[in-house]
Design a protein around this motif. Structure first.
Motif, mmCIF file in Angstrom:
data_model
loop_
_atom_site.group_PDB
_atom_site.id
_atom_site.type_symbol
_atom_site.label_atom_id
_atom_site.label_comp_id
_atom_site.label_asym_id
_atom_site.label_seq_id
_atom_site.Cartn_x
_atom_site.Cartn_y
_atom_site.Cartn_z
ATOM 1 N N CYS A 1 0.991 -1.167 0.024
ATOM 2 C CA CYS A 1 0.057 -0.039 -0.175
ATOM 3 C C CYS A 1 0.767 1.340 0.204
ATOM 4 N N GLY A 2 0.261 2.494 -0.064
ATOM 5 C CA GLY A 2 0.795 3.761 0.000
ATOM 6 C C GLY A 2 1.480 4.078 1.184
ATOM 7 N N HIS A 3 1.257 3.451 2.392
ATOM 8 C CA HIS A 3 1.909 3.640 3.505
ATOM 9 C C HIS A 3 3.290 2.828 3.524
ATOM 10 N N CYS A 4 3.377 1.739 2.959
ATOM 11 C CA CYS A 4 4.522 1.062 2.716
ATOM 12 C C CYS A 4 5.391 1.725 1.974
ATOM 13 N N GLU A 5 5.146 2.620 0.951
ATOM 14 C CA GLU A 5 5.976 3.560 0.065
ATOM 15 C C GLU A 5 6.319 4.363 1.017
ATOM 16 N N LEU A 6 5.699 5.180 1.878
ATOM 17 C CA LEU A 6 5.865 6.117 2.702
ATOM 18 C C LEU A 6 7.200 5.801 3.607
ATOM 19 N N SER A 7 7.023 4.461 4.276
ATOM 20 C CA SER A 7 7.578 4.077 5.170
ATOM 21 C C SER A 7 9.156 3.891 4.591
ATOM 22 N N ILE A 8 9.296 3.255 3.334
ATOM 23 C CA ILE A 8 10.627 3.115 2.686
ATOM 24 C C ILE A 8 11.213 4.415 2.168
ATOM 25 N N ARG A 9 10.142 5.306 1.700
ATOM 26 C CA ARG A 9 10.957 6.571 1.261
ATOM 27 C C ARG A 9 11.512 7.407 2.511
ATOM 28 N N GLU A 10 10.688 7.388 3.697
ATOM 29 C CA GLU A 10 11.611 8.256 4.836
ATOM 30 C C GLU A 10 12.570 7.726 5.270
#
Length: 70
Positions: free
Chosen positions: A13-22
């Motif tokens: 999901c998008g939260h997964c993307e955000l976690s990696i991006r951060e």
């Protein structure tokens, strides 16, 4: 500038993307991060001094698995 593409598993999901991006943004020399859970791709752009091992460690710190450099 250096651009490297990685394949990552475990994103759903998008939260997964955000976690990696951060996490990856914290790696010294990283200027931009593009990540997609749909494709499993992580594209990192920055200085020539970015080490793949540091990016992989950031992905793992976020709770995901690096598969290979694409």
């Amino acid at each position: 500038m250096k651009t490297t593409e990685f394949q990552v598993t475990g994103m759903i999901c998008g939260h997964c993307e955000l976690s990696i991006r951060e996490e990856v943004r914290e790696v010294h020399g990283v200027e931009s991060v593009d990540v997609s859970y749909r494709t499993g791709k992580l594209v990192v752009t920055g200085s020539e001094t970015i080490h793949d091992a540091a990016v992989i460690a950031a992905v793992q710190a976020a709770g995901y698995q690096w598969v290979r450099a694409a």
